[in-house]
Motif scaffolding. Structure first.
Motif, short mmCIF file in Angstrom:
data_model
loop_
_atom_site.label_atom_id
_atom_site.label_comp_id
_atom_site.label_asym_id
_atom_site.label_seq_id
_atom_site.Cartn_x
_atom_site.Cartn_y
_atom_site.Cartn_z
N GLU A 46 0.84 -1.21 0.00
CA GLU A 46 0.00 0.00 0.00
C GLU A 46 0.87 1.25 0.00
O GLU A 46 0.56 2.23 -0.67
CB GLU A 46 -0.93 0.00 1.22
N LEU A 47 1.96 1.20 0.77
CA LEU A 47 2.84 2.36 0.86
C LEU A 47 3.46 2.67 -0.51
O LEU A 47 3.44 3.81 -0.97
CB LEU A 47 3.93 2.11 1.90
N LEU A 48 3.97 1.64 -1.16
CA LEU A 48 4.58 1.87 -2.48
C LEU A 48 3.54 2.31 -3.49
O LEU A 48 3.79 3.18 -4.32
CB LEU A 48 5.30 0.60 -2.95
N LEU A 52 4.07 5.86 -5.49
CA LEU A 52 4.47 5.87 -6.89
C LEU A 52 3.30 5.63 -7.83
O LEU A 52 2.44 4.79 -7.56
CB LEU A 52 5.52 4.78 -7.14
N ASN A 53 3.28 6.36 -8.94
CA ASN A 53 2.31 6.08 -9.98
C ASN A 53 2.65 4.76 -10.65
O ASN A 53 3.81 4.35 -10.66
CB ASN A 53 2.33 7.19 -11.03
N GLY A 54 1.65 4.11 -11.20
CA GLY A 54 1.90 2.89 -11.96
C GLY A 54 1.85 1.64 -11.10
O GLY A 54 2.00 0.54 -11.60
N ILE A 55 1.68 1.85 -9.76
CA ILE A 55 1.55 0.70 -8.88
C ILE A 55 0.16 0.72 -8.26
O ILE A 55 -0.14 1.53 -7.40
CB ILE A 55 2.60 0.73 -7.75
N PRO A 56 -0.73 -0.16 -8.73
CA PRO A 56 -2.06 -0.21 -8.12
C PRO A 56 -1.95 -0.77 -6.71
O PRO A 56 -1.04 -1.54 -6.43
CB PRO A 56 -2.84 -1.16 -9.03
N SER A 57 -2.88 -0.38 -5.86
CA SER A 57 -2.92 -0.97 -4.52
C SER A 57 -3.23 -2.46 -4.64
O SER A 57 -4.24 -2.84 -5.23
CB SER A 57 -4.03 -0.28 -3.70
N PRO A 58 -2.36 -3.32 -4.10
CA PRO A 58 -2.64 -4.76 -4.21
C PRO A 58 -3.97 -5.11 -3.53
O PRO A 58 -4.70 -5.97 -4.04
CB PRO A 58 -1.46 -5.41 -3.49
N ILE A 59 -4.28 -4.47 -2.41
CA ILE A 59 -5.53 -4.79 -1.71
C ILE A 59 -6.73 -4.44 -2.59
O ILE A 59 -7.64 -5.25 -2.79
CB ILE A 59 -5.61 -4.03 -0.37
N ALA A 60 -6.70 -3.21 -3.15
CA ALA A 60 -7.81 -2.80 -4.00
C ALA A 60 -7.88 -3.67 -5.25
O ALA A 60 -8.98 -3.99 -5.73
CB ALA A 60 -7.66 -1.32 -4.38
N SER A 61 -6.72 -4.06 -5.77
CA SER A 61 -6.72 -4.88 -6.98
C SER A 61 -7.35 -6.24 -6.73
O SER A 61 -8.10 -6.75 -7.57
CB SER A 61 -5.28 -5.08 -7.49
N LEU A 201 0.99 -0.74 10.59
CA LEU A 201 -0.18 0.13 10.66
C LEU A 201 0.13 1.51 10.08
O LEU A 201 -0.63 2.06 9.29
CB LEU A 201 -0.61 0.31 12.12
N LEU A 202 1.29 2.02 10.50
CA LEU A 202 1.69 3.36 10.07
C LEU A 202 1.88 3.40 8.55
O LEU A 202 1.35 4.26 7.85
CB LEU A 202 3.00 3.71 10.78
N GLY A 203 2.66 2.42 8.07
CA GLY A 203 2.94 2.37 6.63
C GLY A 203 1.66 2.20 5.84
O GLY A 203 1.44 2.88 4.84
N GLY A 204 0.82 1.30 6.32
CA GLY A 204 -0.44 1.06 5.62
C GLY A 204 -1.31 2.29 5.62
O GLY A 204 -1.91 2.64 4.59
N ALA A 205 -1.37 2.98 6.76
CA ALA A 205 -2.23 4.16 6.86
C ALA A 205 -1.72 5.28 5.95
O ALA A 205 -2.49 5.95 5.27
CB ALA A 205 -2.30 4.64 8.30
N ILE A 206 -0.39 5.45 5.94
CA ILE A 206 0.18 6.50 5.07
C ILE A 206 -0.10 6.17 3.61
O ILE A 206 -0.54 7.02 2.84
CB ILE A 206 1.69 6.65 5.33
N GLY A 207 0.14 4.92 3.24
CA GLY A 207 -0.10 4.50 1.87
C GLY A 207 -1.55 4.74 1.45
O GLY A 207 -1.84 5.29 0.39
N ARG A 208 -2.45 4.34 2.35
CA ARG A 208 -3.88 4.47 2.06
C ARG A 208 -4.28 5.94 1.92
O ARG A 208 -5.02 6.32 1.02
CB ARG A 208 -4.66 3.82 3.19
N ALA A 209 -3.76 6.77 2.83
CA ALA A 209 -4.08 8.19 2.77
C ALA A 209 -3.60 8.78 1.45
O ALA A 209 -4.29 9.57 0.80
CB ALA A 209 -3.45 8.93 3.94
#
Ligand SMILES: Nc1nc2c(c(=O)[nH]1)N[C@H]1C(S)=C(S)[C@@H](COP(=O)(O)O)O[C@H]1N2
Ligand SMILES: [Mo]
Length: 553
Positions: A46-48, A52-61, A201-209
């Motif tokens: 999620e963080l990556l 970065l553009n071009g990387i879809p969220s794996p969870i959303a995918s 949690l932190l990384g995931g939250a930042i990525g999601r935001a």
């Protein structure tokens, strides 16, 4: 017993513990290690994706893939899944599922680290494959991200299992001879586990935001109007004035009834429906609209070229086919953009082309008959909208461009994040929702809705009954109300903005005590009365009269 199972039972004190309780403690620690390793891998993805553009969220995918591959039997569930809350629910569901699988991975890894390792790789691969389905995905980046996720997941799994003293490495015996050192080890594990959990949690939250904010930020930056803009960045594009503006609605377009739906719905209150679990983020500099298929010559326009075409403004009411009777998946806005027919004329539509298939940047499709635009008795101005209520199209409503086709439900026409328009035949392509059980052709049905009274109990005496009625683009000629299945009473209509929009209506009821049923029906511009024959939204829209129960006190 095989050799690697020796680590399953470990002494937790100088006195040998009950093997079974030590084993179950070991299982729990292993499961927890797996959950945290999965969380770390998910957060990495999620963080990556956020950075970065071009990387879809794996969870959303994975969520999108699940929706796309949902068995036909679940189609009714699925179509109602796309409200904002439902999207959050899907993302939470995928996350919880992966964490649960993480627990299984942890327990597998405890038996043999290689089992755990392979299941981590398998999980990450599923995320990567799902991500690659997204047309905005950059393949090599997705592979690198998946590899990083696997690396992080495996590393965390190994570290935590070791700290927990349940490492599944063959032949490796963990020695915890005394109660004190066992406690120390337990504390060491909890510290490491806590650290991994917090970081995840932190990384995931930042990525999601970042994922959630990206589309809006990208849209804002295109017009140099970023939030808090002190002058802001120079606009990268400007949208010229419309050559064919729509007159500002006069006071006669609105009835002054508190609580009635405004005739023009503000952008931030406009309903939102789409399959995108994360709003596509479109870079206006690289965006283009391609018209191809059964055309004389393919046309490709960038945003600047698109808005150089003569722009028109139209008020058009759009509606979702999954709107229930009385529901609010319908809205009216002023849309600005070039006419679709102008862009099609540049390409030269061939006479055999019977279907227009617009496609979005994320691969979603709509499809409607070419003849809808060329009805000689009733030509329609479909718009490639770049503005909504005088503002650049908001990210959630399709930035930088979407289709607005008067009279058709959104799922066959109103393509957001538009990037392609294919001319084809009706037989050649079934757009996204058609194989999922929805009608191929879907004109908006005549509907009417009671907005007020909005409370279930009203005082006796004159009570304003009011709402909206729509039959785009046939117009509304009459709205009637009745109480307790009595005689139909004509309501007062506001002046409609156009035949393509809804209209406000109002009727004053002399309310008498007791429980009453209020019911509304509309008549469209052709004189056809809204049917009382009830149908569900599937396959071509809900029919029936809106009724509300009111207690008069
Ligand atoms: N790209 C894309 N466009 C889409 C959809 C979608 O899922 N993806 N959903 C359609 C549906 S079903 C409806 S009802 C309208 C809703 O538009 P709104 O969210 O701006 O109200 O968008 C249409 N355009
Ligand atoms: Mo819809």
């Amino acid at each position: 017993m095989t050799d690697h199972s020796t680590t399953r039972v470990r002494p937790s004190s100088a006195t040998p513990a009950q093997p079974s309780s030590a084993a179950s403690a070991g299982r729990i620690l292993a499961a927890l290690s797996g959950v945290l390793a999965a969380a770390a891998a998910l957060a990495t993805g999620e963080l990556l994706a956020g950075l970065l553009n071009g990387i879809p969220s794996p969870i959303a995918s994975v969520g999108s893939a699940a929706i796309d591959f949902a068995p036909p039997g679940s189609k009714d569930v699925v179509v109602s899944l796309f409200g904002t809350n439902d999207k959050a629910a899907i993302l939470v569901l995928v996350t919880v599922a992966v964490l649960a699988l993480g627990a299984v991975v942890g327990m597998l890894a405890r038996r043999r680290l290689a089992f755990g390792a392979w299941s981590v790789v398998a999980l990450v691969a599923v995320g990567g494959l799902a991500s690659l389905r997204d047309p905005t995905a950059v393949g090599p980046l997705v592979v690198v991200v998946a590899a990083l996720q696997a690396g992080v997941g495996l590393q965390m799994l190994a570290i935590l299992l070791r700290a927990a003293g349940v490492s599944g490495r063959p032949g490796r015996q963990v020695e915890l001879p005394t109660a004190a050192s066992a406690q120390r080890a337990r504390r060491g594990f909890l510290l490491q586990a806590g650290a991994v959990g917090v970081l995840a949690l932190l990384g995931g939250a930042i990525g999601r935001a970042m994922l959630n904010g990206r589309a809006a930020a990208t849209a804002d930056s295109a017009f140099g109007s970023g939030p808090g803009g002190t002058g802001g960045a120079a606009p990268r594009v400007t949208i010229p004035q419309a050559v064919d503006p729509a007159p500002t609605p006069g006071p006669d377009a609105s009835l002054s009834v508190p609580g009635i739906t405004p005739v023009v719905v503000p952008n931030d209150q406009f309903y939102r429906i789409d399959t995108a679990l994360i709003t596509p983020s479109v870079d206006i500099a690289s965006w283009s609209l391609r018209v191809f298929g059964m055309v004389d010559k393919e046309v490709r326009l960038n945003f600047q070229e698109l808005v150089q075409l003569p722009l028109v403004e139209r008020y058009v009411t759009i509606a979702c086919v999954s709107n229930e009777v009385g529901g609010n998946l319908v809205g009216n806005a002023k849309w600005t953009g070039p006419k679709l027919t102008d862009v099609l004329a540049m390409a030269g539509v061939q006479s055999g082309a019977t279907q227009i298939v617009p496609r979005s940047v994320d691969g979603w499709t709509a499809g409607f008959p070419t003849s809808w635009l060329h009805d000689p008795a009733h030509p329609r101005d479909a718009i490639i909208a770049v503005k909504m209520n005088d503002a650049p199209l908001p990210a959630d409503h399709g930035f930088p461009a979407r289709l607005i086709v008067p009279g058709l439900y959104g799922y066959v026409s109103a393509t957001k994040w538009l990037t392609e328009i294919e001319l084809t035949t009706l037989e050649a392509i079934d757009a996204y929702w058609v194989p999922r059980g929805w009608a191929k052709e879907a004109p908006i049905l005549t509907q009417s809705r009671i907005d007020v009274p909005s409370s279930q109990s009203v005082p006796a005496g004159p009570v304003a009954v009011a709402g909206v009625a729509w039959a785009p683009d046939r117009g509304i000629s009459k709205v009637e109300v009745r109480v307790d299945s009595g005689a139909w009473q004509a309501a007062t209509l506001a002046t409609e903005l156009s035949a393509a929009t809804w209209v406000q209506w109002k009727w004053v009821w002399q309310a008498t005590g007791g429980q009453h049923i209020l019911e509304v029906r509309a008549t469209d511009g052709t004189g056809e009365v809204q049917t009382d024959r009830v149908t569900p939204p599937n396959p071509d829209g809900a029919r029936g009269h809106h009724q509300i129960a009111v207690q008069v006190v």
